[in-house]
Write a protein that holds these residues in place. Sequence first.
Motif, PDB file in Angstrom:
ATOM      1  N   GLY A  38     -23.315  17.717  87.098  1.00 13.33           N
ATOM      2  CA  GLY A  38     -24.608  18.344  87.348  1.00 13.33           C
ATOM      3  C   GLY A  38     -24.516  19.857  87.337  1.00 13.33           C
ATOM      4  O   GLY A  38     -25.323  20.550  86.700  1.00 13.33           O
ATOM      5  N   ASN A  41     -23.972  21.075  83.778  1.00 16.37           N
ATOM      6  CA  ASN A  41     -25.206  21.100  82.978  1.00 16.37           C
ATOM      7  C   ASN A  41     -26.103  22.267  83.380  1.00 16.37           C
ATOM      8  O   ASN A  41     -26.726  22.905  82.529  1.00 16.37           O
ATOM      9  CB  ASN A  41     -25.977  19.787  83.132  1.00 16.37           C
ATOM     10  CG  ASN A  41     -25.329  18.666  82.353  1.00 16.37           C
ATOM     11  OD1 ASN A  41     -24.601  18.905  81.391  1.00 16.37           O
ATOM     12  ND2 ASN A  41     -25.563  17.436  82.776  1.00 16.37           N
ATOM     13  N   GLN A 159     -29.124  19.074  89.153  1.00 13.32           N
ATOM     14  CA  GLN A 159     -29.690  18.687  87.852  1.00 13.32           C
ATOM     15  C   GLN A 159     -31.210  18.543  87.954  1.00 13.32           C
ATOM     16  O   GLN A 159     -31.939  18.967  87.079  1.00 13.32           O
ATOM     17  CB  GLN A 159     -29.091  17.370  87.372  1.00 13.32           C
ATOM     18  CG  GLN A 159     -27.825  17.546  86.582  1.00 13.32           C
ATOM     19  CD  GLN A 159     -27.217  16.219  86.184  1.00 13.32           C
ATOM     20  OE1 GLN A 159     -26.883  15.392  87.033  1.00 13.32           O
ATOM     21  NE2 GLN A 159     -27.081  16.007  84.897  1.00 13.32           N
ATOM     22  N   THR A 162     -32.899  21.840  87.987  1.00 11.16           N
ATOM     23  CA  THR A 162     -33.031  22.378  86.630  1.00 11.16           C
ATOM     24  C   THR A 162     -34.254  21.771  85.949  1.00 11.16           C
ATOM     25  O   THR A 162     -35.069  22.483  85.410  1.00 11.16           O
ATOM     26  CB  THR A 162     -31.785  22.024  85.781  1.00 11.16           C
ATOM     27  OG1 THR A 162     -30.631  22.359  86.533  1.00 11.16           O
ATOM     28  CG2 THR A 162     -31.775  22.759  84.469  1.00 11.16           C
TER      29      THR A 162
END
Length: 174
Positions: A38, A41, A159, A162
């Motif tokens: 996570g 990313n 994540q 985001t």
Amino acid sequence: MLSKSIEAALNKQIRIEAESSQVYLAMAVWAEVKGLEGISNFMYDQSDEEREHMLKLVKFINERGGHAQISELNAPNVTFTSFKEMFEKLLEHEVFVSESINELVHISLEERDYATHNFLQWYVAEQIEEEAMARTILDKINMIGDDKGGLYLFDRDIQQLTVSSAAQTPGAGI
Ligand SMILES: [Fe+2]
Ligand SMILES: [Fe+2]
């Protein structure tokens, strides 16, 4: 038409944004190798955004009759003692970028270049967001401490952070 000094200052910012992209790419790789998917990313997304910040400057300089300079870059830090240290470095870096943007705004006002001043307002807003996000993340990390379960949840939640932020403000940074 850009003055030579504004052009030089904007070109310096191109390098800073390009180096920011490299800084976060190195963080993404470090996190990925550590199995923090996570966080990794999140950092890959940050790296992409910094490249967009750089491209915006490239286009602006060229549109205004200047010549965007694509220069060599300093190598980023590629290793960290902890993911907490990595996010501290991220905040430190964003504060440094904000100072650089502020300096640019100052120069544009001194030279009465209102087009550049207007263009830079997007970066001013972006830096407020990015610093706030980094501080929020560090608050969460401080709450987690050494708790492995907490780190697992954090890696999962970042994540979502985001995704939801990108959904709320398309094209805006985190
Ligand atoms: Fe940026
Ligand atoms: Fe940034």
